[in-house]
Design a protein around this motif. Structure first.
Motif, PDB file in Angstrom:
ATOM      1  N   PRO A  99      -0.321   1.493   7.100  1.00  0.00           N
ATOM      2  CA  PRO A  99       0.465   2.989   6.431  1.00  0.00           C
ATOM      3  C   PRO A  99      -0.802   4.096   5.943  1.00  0.00           C
ATOM      4  O   PRO A  99      -2.252   3.522   6.128  1.00  0.00           O
ATOM      5  CB  PRO A  99       0.441   2.684   4.791  1.00  0.00           C
ATOM      6  N   ASN A 100      -1.185   5.067   6.957  1.00  0.00           N
ATOM      7  CA  ASN A 100      -2.020   6.309   6.398  1.00  0.00           C
ATOM      8  C   ASN A 100      -2.120   6.697   5.322  1.00  0.00           C
ATOM      9  O   ASN A 100      -1.312   6.881   4.097  1.00  0.00           O
ATOM     10  CB  ASN A 100      -1.791   7.590   7.488  1.00  0.00           C
ATOM     11  N   ASP A 101      -2.720   7.938   4.815  1.00  0.00           N
ATOM     12  CA  ASP A 101      -2.612   8.551   3.746  1.00  0.00           C
ATOM     13  C   ASP A 101      -1.622   9.629   4.179  1.00  0.00           C
ATOM     14  O   ASP A 101      -1.007   9.612   5.567  1.00  0.00           O
ATOM     15  CB  ASP A 101      -3.951   9.647   3.254  1.00  0.00           C
ATOM     16  N   LYS A 102      -0.524  10.032   2.926  1.00  0.00           N
ATOM     17  CA  LYS A 102       0.739  10.734   3.308  1.00  0.00           C
ATOM     18  C   LYS A 102       0.526  12.002   3.451  1.00  0.00           C
ATOM     19  O   LYS A 102       0.914  13.341   2.800  1.00  0.00           O
ATOM     20  CB  LYS A 102       0.908  10.732   1.657  1.00  0.00           C
ATOM     21  N   HIS A 103      -0.197  12.484   4.443  1.00  0.00           N
ATOM     22  CA  HIS A 103      -0.336  13.110   5.686  1.00  0.00           C
ATOM     23  C   HIS A 103      -0.040  14.021   6.765  1.00  0.00           C
ATOM     24  O   HIS A 103       0.266  14.931   7.412  1.00  0.00           O
ATOM     25  CB  HIS A 103      -1.608  14.491   4.976  1.00  0.00           C
ATOM     26  N   ARG A 104       0.420  12.673   7.275  1.00  0.00           N
ATOM     27  CA  ARG A 104       1.470  12.384   8.734  1.00  0.00           C
ATOM     28  C   ARG A 104       2.880  12.056   8.501  1.00  0.00           C
ATOM     29  O   ARG A 104       3.335  11.104   7.529  1.00  0.00           O
ATOM     30  CB  ARG A 104       0.518  11.709   8.827  1.00  0.00           C
ATOM     31  N   VAL A 105       3.658  13.365   9.455  1.00  0.00           N
ATOM     32  CA  VAL A 105       4.976  13.125   9.532  1.00  0.00           C
ATOM     33  C   VAL A 105       5.377  12.934  11.118  1.00  0.00           C
ATOM     34  O   VAL A 105       5.327  13.358  11.944  1.00  0.00           O
ATOM     35  CB  VAL A 105       5.802  13.643   8.296  1.00  0.00           C
ATOM     36  N   PHE A 106       5.919  11.420  11.036  1.00  0.00           N
ATOM     37  CA  PHE A 106       6.133  11.297  12.782  1.00  0.00           C
ATOM     38  C   PHE A 106       7.759  12.162  12.430  1.00  0.00           C
ATOM     39  O   PHE A 106       8.764  11.260  12.048  1.00  0.00           O
ATOM     40  CB  PHE A 106       6.917   9.886  12.913  1.00  0.00           C
ATOM     41  N   ILE A 107       7.859  12.689  13.978  1.00  0.00           N
ATOM     42  CA  ILE A 107       9.098  13.464  14.072  1.00  0.00           C
ATOM     43  C   ILE A 107       9.513  13.098  15.575  1.00  0.00           C
ATOM     44  O   ILE A 107       9.119  12.472  16.487  1.00  0.00           O
ATOM     45  CB  ILE A 107       8.987  14.939  14.138  1.00  0.00           C
ATOM     46  N   VAL A 108      10.636  12.191  14.898  1.00  0.00           N
ATOM     47  CA  VAL A 108      11.712  11.296  16.269  1.00  0.00           C
ATOM     48  C   VAL A 108      12.154  12.766  17.175  1.00  0.00           C
ATOM     49  O   VAL A 108      12.931  13.379  16.056  1.00  0.00           O
ATOM     50  CB  VAL A 108      12.887  10.536  15.790  1.00  0.00           C
ATOM     51  N   HIS A 109      12.603  12.698  17.928  1.00  0.00           N
ATOM     52  CA  HIS A 109      13.414  13.971  18.637  1.00  0.00           C
ATOM     53  C   HIS A 109      14.333  13.215  19.642  1.00  0.00           C
ATOM     54  O   HIS A 109      14.055  12.515  20.274  1.00  0.00           O
ATOM     55  CB  HIS A 109      12.853  15.217  18.380  1.00  0.00           C
ATOM     56  N   ILE A 145       0.963  -1.236  -0.408  1.00  0.00           N
ATOM     57  CA  ILE A 145      -0.062  -0.497   0.379  1.00  0.00           C
ATOM     58  C   ILE A 145       0.948   1.287  -0.222  1.00  0.00           C
ATOM     59  O   ILE A 145       0.267   2.299  -0.638  1.00  0.00           O
ATOM     60  CB  ILE A 145      -0.877  -0.131   0.804  1.00  0.00           C
ATOM     61  N   LEU A 146       2.055   1.580   0.534  1.00  0.00           N
ATOM     62  CA  LEU A 146       3.176   2.610   0.760  1.00  0.00           C
ATOM     63  C   LEU A 146       3.253   2.837  -0.606  1.00  0.00           C
ATOM     64  O   LEU A 146       3.453   4.019  -1.229  1.00  0.00           O
ATOM     65  CB  LEU A 146       3.996   2.411   1.318  1.00  0.00           C
ATOM     66  N   ASP A 147       3.969   1.331  -1.330  1.00  0.00           N
ATOM     67  CA  ASP A 147       4.307   1.929  -2.866  1.00  0.00           C
ATOM     68  C   ASP A 147       2.968   2.121  -3.817  1.00  0.00           C
ATOM     69  O   ASP A 147       3.516   2.990  -4.598  1.00  0.00           O
ATOM     70  CB  ASP A 147       5.060   0.279  -3.129  1.00  0.00           C
ATOM     71  N   LEU A 148       1.898   2.428  -3.066  1.00  0.00           N
ATOM     72  CA  LEU A 148       0.968   1.811  -4.528  1.00  0.00           C
ATOM     73  C   LEU A 148       0.821   3.713  -4.376  1.00  0.00           C
ATOM     74  O   LEU A 148      -0.105   3.915  -5.490  1.00  0.00           O
ATOM     75  CB  LEU A 148       0.057   0.862  -4.326  1.00  0.00           C
ATOM     76  N   GLN A 149       0.670   4.249  -3.038  1.00  0.00           N
ATOM     77  CA  GLN A 149       0.761   5.861  -2.807  1.00  0.00           C
ATOM     78  C   GLN A 149       1.640   6.385  -3.483  1.00  0.00           C
ATOM     79  O   GLN A 149       1.668   7.615  -4.215  1.00  0.00           O
ATOM     80  CB  GLN A 149       0.588   5.974  -1.292  1.00  0.00           C
ATOM     81  N   SER A 150       2.703   5.983  -3.998  1.00  0.00           N
ATOM     82  CA  SER A 150       3.723   6.802  -4.562  1.00  0.00           C
ATOM     83  C   SER A 150       3.647   6.477  -6.079  1.00  0.00           C
ATOM     84  O   SER A 150       4.898   6.858  -6.627  1.00  0.00           O
ATOM     85  CB  SER A 150       5.130   6.374  -3.585  1.00  0.00           C
ATOM     86  N   GLY A 186       6.609  10.168  -2.245  1.00  0.00           N
ATOM     87  CA  GLY A 186       5.242  10.279  -2.734  1.00  0.00           C
ATOM     88  C   GLY A 186       4.295  11.450  -1.670  1.00  0.00           C
ATOM     89  O   GLY A 186       2.517  11.546  -2.584  1.00  0.00           O
ATOM     90  N   TYR A 187       4.873  12.185  -1.210  1.00  0.00           N
ATOM     91  CA  TYR A 187       4.118  13.152  -0.847  1.00  0.00           C
ATOM     92  C   TYR A 187       3.668  14.381  -1.632  1.00  0.00           C
ATOM     93  O   TYR A 187       4.415  14.751  -2.410  1.00  0.00           O
ATOM     94  CB  TYR A 187       4.685  13.807   0.097  1.00  0.00           C
ATOM     95  N   GLU A 188       2.803  14.597  -1.311  1.00  0.00           N
ATOM     96  CA  GLU A 188       2.216  15.955  -2.467  1.00  0.00           C
ATOM     97  C   GLU A 188       3.281  17.421  -1.473  1.00  0.00           C
ATOM     98  O   GLU A 188       2.320  17.492   0.126  1.00  0.00           O
ATOM     99  CB  GLU A 188       1.415  16.401  -2.694  1.00  0.00           C
TER     100      GLU A 188
END
Length: 299
Positions: free
Chosen positions: A148-158, A8-13, A287-289
């Motif tokens: 995987p969710n839609d490509k609007h979310r980005v996880f920040i590791v800090h 699914i992640l690959d299909l998103q891109s 694949g993010y817009e």
């Protein structure tokens, strides 16, 4: 379910030239191994052709066709599964189906991404939950990876430094994406690891390697700046979950790069802010817009 998530992640891109392969991999994986009896049970309870013919076919207005999805989750999953399998067997049919029911103008890639966002991503999420419940009731407690969710979310590791974390979060928000920061999410009685897994339904992660700790090997004499241990752990987690191409490490202050991560490209978190364009390029490749007008205004 790992193969399902990755497909699914690959299909998103994917675009018109690349969507067939992940679609076929997805169709092959949704009923593989232990999932086979679950998949057959879901598909056996629905009539896909009757579902399509009974939906609103649309009139003279382009994009007015609407599929009438059933309210029962099992039937919705079964229909989506048949849609995926038919699309894998005939990718041109899948493209025509996407254009009719999820009109996105004349661009093939837009239609593929629209049906992926509207049907396939929710299917992956709900199928994972359904399979977990089914296997749990059957006495199987094997942990499963987040869908995987839609490509609007980005996880920040800090680490401990707040300023880089806030700069990255603000940049992601400014270009239309949703930053996910673990301590801002609800605990709901979970352990830290459980909370990480519960919020890892993203398609990309930014890892901030900031000089919060110091350390050295036994054979060395000088201490070197290092990222905190939780950052290194989560870096490895997201590389394994999403793949290296969907993880961007931002390095500040000459922080030591983990030996297992050596050779992987990272980006310097520079004071001038060139890291923003580099990060936007990585997101775009994943694949993010990305709104490049906003990216360039942030330089």
């Amino acid at each position: 379910m790992d193969d399902v998530n990755n497909a699914i992640l690959d299909l998103q891109s994917a675009d018109y030239n690349t969507y067939e392969r992940p679609l076929k991999r997805l169709a092959a994986s949704i009923g593989a191994g232990k999932l086979a009896p679950i998949a057959e049970s879901l598909k056996g309870g629905v009539d896909f052709d009757a579902f399509v013919s009974g939906s609103h076919q649309g009139g003279s207005m382009v994009g007015s066709a609407r599929l009438t999805w059933p309210e029962k989750r099992e039937k919705e999953l079964g229909l989506a599964m048949i849609l995926i399998e038919r699309g894998a067997a005939d990718p041109h049919w899948f493209l025509s189906f996407a254009h009719h029911w999820y009109d996105a103008g004349s661009k093939h890639a837009a239609a593929i991404r629209k049906i992926t966002a509207a049907v396939i991503i929710p299917f992956g999420r709900d199928y994972k939950k359904y399979v977990e419940a089914h296997l749990s009731s059957a006495g199987t407690d094997r942990p499963m990876r987040s869908a995987p969710n839609d490509k609007h979310r980005v996880f920040i590791v800090h680490g401990h430094e707040e300023a880089p974390r806030e700069m990255v979060a603000r940049f992601l928000s400014d270009v239309g994406l949703e930053p996910v920061i673990l301590h801002e999410q609800a605990n709901r009685g979970m352990t830290v690891v459980e909370k990480l897994q519960a919020n890892a339904n993203v398609g990309f992660s930014v890892v901030l390697l900031t000089p919060d700790d110091t350390g050295r090997a036994n054979v060395d004499t000088d201490l070197r700046p290092r990222a905190r241990q939780n950052v290194i752990l989560e870096l490895g987690y997201f590389v394994g979950l999403l793949g290296r191409e969907r993880v961007c490490a931002l390095r500040k202050g000459g922080v030591e790069i983990p030996s297992d991560f050596a050779g992987v490209v990272y980006t310097e978190f520079d004071p001038a802010g060139a890291w923003r364009q580099s990060l936007a390029q990585e997101l775009d490749a994943a694949g993010y817009e990305v709104d490049w007008n906003k990216v360039m205004r942030r330089r």
